[in-house]
Write an enzyme that holds these catalytic residues in place. Sequence first.
Site, PDB file in Angstrom:
ATOM      1  N   HIS A  83      -0.534  -0.991  -4.571  1.00 42.98           N
ATOM      2  CA  HIS A  83      -1.816  -0.283  -4.540  1.00 42.98           C
ATOM      3  C   HIS A  83      -1.497   1.192  -4.362  1.00 42.98           C
ATOM      4  O   HIS A  83      -1.133   1.630  -3.260  1.00 42.98           O
ATOM      5  CB  HIS A  83      -2.657  -0.838  -3.374  1.00 42.98           C
ATOM      6  CG  HIS A  83      -3.985  -0.198  -3.220  1.00 42.98           C
ATOM      7  ND1 HIS A  83      -4.798  -0.418  -2.127  1.00 42.98           N
ATOM      8  CD2 HIS A  83      -4.685   0.658  -4.009  1.00 42.98           C
ATOM      9  CE1 HIS A  83      -5.906   0.280  -2.242  1.00 42.98           C
ATOM     10  NE2 HIS A  83      -5.865   0.949  -3.375  1.00 42.98           N
TER      11      HIS A  83
ATOM     12  N   ASP B  15       0.834  -1.203   0.000  1.00 46.73           N
ATOM     13  CA  ASP B  15       0.000   0.000   0.000  1.00 46.73           C
ATOM     14  C   ASP B  15       0.868   1.251   0.000  1.00 46.73           C
ATOM     15  O   ASP B  15       1.607   1.488   0.946  1.00 46.73           O
ATOM     16  CB  ASP B  15      -0.895   0.002   1.248  1.00 46.73           C
ATOM     17  CG  ASP B  15      -2.000  -1.033   1.153  1.00 46.73           C
ATOM     18  OD1 ASP B  15      -2.794  -0.947   0.199  1.00 46.73           O
ATOM     19  OD2 ASP B  15      -2.054  -1.932   2.016  1.00 46.73           O
TER      20      ASP B  15
ATOM     21  N   GLY C 256     -11.029  -4.822   5.373  1.00 46.13           N
ATOM     22  CA  GLY C 256     -11.919  -5.516   6.311  1.00 46.13           C
ATOM     23  C   GLY C 256     -12.215  -6.959   5.942  1.00 46.13           C
ATOM     24  O   GLY C 256     -13.250  -7.504   6.336  1.00 46.13           O
TER      25      GLY C 256
ATOM     26  N   PHE D 269      -6.222   3.235   5.813  1.00 49.06           N
ATOM     27  CA  PHE D 269      -5.806   2.573   7.051  1.00 49.06           C
ATOM     28  C   PHE D 269      -6.201   1.097   7.019  1.00 49.06           C
ATOM     29  O   PHE D 269      -7.238   0.748   6.438  1.00 49.06           O
ATOM     30  CB  PHE D 269      -6.497   3.226   8.270  1.00 49.06           C
ATOM     31  CG  PHE D 269      -6.229   4.700   8.359  1.00 49.06           C
ATOM     32  CD1 PHE D 269      -5.099   5.181   9.020  1.00 49.06           C
ATOM     33  CD2 PHE D 269      -7.090   5.620   7.751  1.00 49.06           C
ATOM     34  CE1 PHE D 269      -4.841   6.546   9.083  1.00 49.06           C
ATOM     35  CE2 PHE D 269      -6.835   6.988   7.806  1.00 49.06           C
ATOM     36  CZ  PHE D 269      -5.700   7.451   8.478  1.00 49.06           C
TER      37      PHE D 269
ATOM     38  N   ASP E  12     -10.554  -5.381  -1.137  1.00 49.22           N
ATOM     39  CA  ASP E  12      -9.518  -4.897  -0.214  1.00 49.22           C
ATOM     40  C   ASP E  12     -10.154  -4.057   0.890  1.00 49.22           C
ATOM     41  O   ASP E  12     -10.755  -3.024   0.607  1.00 49.22           O
ATOM     42  CB  ASP E  12      -8.512  -4.061  -1.033  1.00 49.22           C
ATOM     43  CG  ASP E  12      -7.339  -3.558  -0.204  1.00 49.22           C
ATOM     44  OD1 ASP E  12      -7.142  -4.041   0.921  1.00 49.22           O
ATOM     45  OD2 ASP E  12      -6.609  -2.681  -0.719  1.00 49.22           O
TER      46      ASP E  12
HETATM   47  C1  DX5 Z   1      -6.388   0.335   3.082  1.00 50.16           C
HETATM   48  C2  DX5 Z   1      -5.458  -0.561   2.309  1.00 50.16           C
HETATM   49  C3  DX5 Z   1      -5.672  -1.997   2.561  1.00 50.16           C
HETATM   50  C4  DX5 Z   1      -5.442  -2.384   3.999  1.00 50.16           C
HETATM   51  C5  DX5 Z   1      -6.266  -3.559   4.330  1.00 50.16           C
HETATM   52  O1  DX5 Z   1      -6.247   1.627   2.622  1.00 50.16           O
HETATM   53  O2  DX5 Z   1      -5.620  -0.347   0.922  1.00 50.16           O
HETATM   54  O3  DX5 Z   1      -4.874  -2.792   1.701  1.00 50.16           O
HETATM   55  O4  DX5 Z   1      -4.099  -2.663   4.265  1.00 50.16           O
HETATM   56  O5  DX5 Z   1      -6.178  -3.787   5.703  1.00 50.16           O
HETATM   57  P1  DX5 Z   1      -7.284  -4.645   6.479  1.00 50.16           P
HETATM   58  O6  DX5 Z   1      -7.283  -6.017   5.863  1.00 50.16           O
HETATM   59  O7  DX5 Z   1      -6.800  -4.614   7.877  1.00 50.16           O
HETATM   60  O8  DX5 Z   1      -8.581  -3.923   6.272  1.00 50.16           O
HETATM   61 ZN    ZN Z   2      -4.626  -1.809  -0.332  1.00 42.62          ZN
END
Ligand code: DX5
Ligand code: ZN
Length: 219
Positions: free
Chosen positions: A65, A34, A175, A141, A173
């Site tokens: 990403h 990320d 949660g 986040f 992507d």
């Molecule tokens: C959020 C990121 C995600 C994040 C997912 O902005 O793009 O890739 O790391 O984290 P979880 O799986 O904890 O929601």
């Molecule tokens: Zn991501």
Amino acid sequence: MVEIGVSILSANYGYLKDEVKKVERAGVDFIHIDMMDGHFVPNLSMGIGIAKYIKEITNLPTEVHLMVENPNMFIPILADDVDMISFHIEACRFPFRTINLIRERESKPIVALNPSTPIDSIEYILDEVYGVLVMTVEPGFSGQKFIPQMVRKIDSLKRIINREGHDTKIFVDGGINPETAPKVVEAGADVLISSSAIYNHGNIEEAVRRLREAAKFKK
Ligand code: DX5
Ligand code: ZN
């Protein structure tokens, strides 16, 4: 079979190599990196150097990403070192140009959509991209709660892809955990991305195994 990518956003950065090796041993399919610029999203995260480093220490494919205002600025200095690049449609004025920038460097283009961005916005590029990344939380986040309305969005997108006969993959992507995974897989997700459910679990192999088990669910 549904693929699993792990985002290193929730990893312990002091032991990044070990953290990557652990998910590799647990049998995940790729590493999701990320990148945030503090403008497109209200957070900062990893830069180009991290993507290059991850590529050096693992044989797994890598996906970056890009949660940045100007994806075109980073693609040329990034694409040679990563297998897939996700760019946000909300940050992209000329998506065909961006897709070409990625393709020319033999990386795979994935278009990402914020939760409230309609599917219509990518109607004309669906057959040009390797995948569509449906954000299931607001980007910025890890550790946020899955937005339930996104199940319907994934379902609608899957119907369009099937109707038009594209082979575009649906990535999800945000949660994603053993509770939400069956819902998105049932709606049509092909690829799950997860971070906190893997790295905060305590036992990474067990966390990946549980997620894979949950993703087997089909209607
Ligand atoms: C959020 C990121 C995600 C994040 C997912 O902005 O793009 O890739 O790391 O984290 P979880 O799986 O904890 O929601
Ligand atoms: Zn991501």
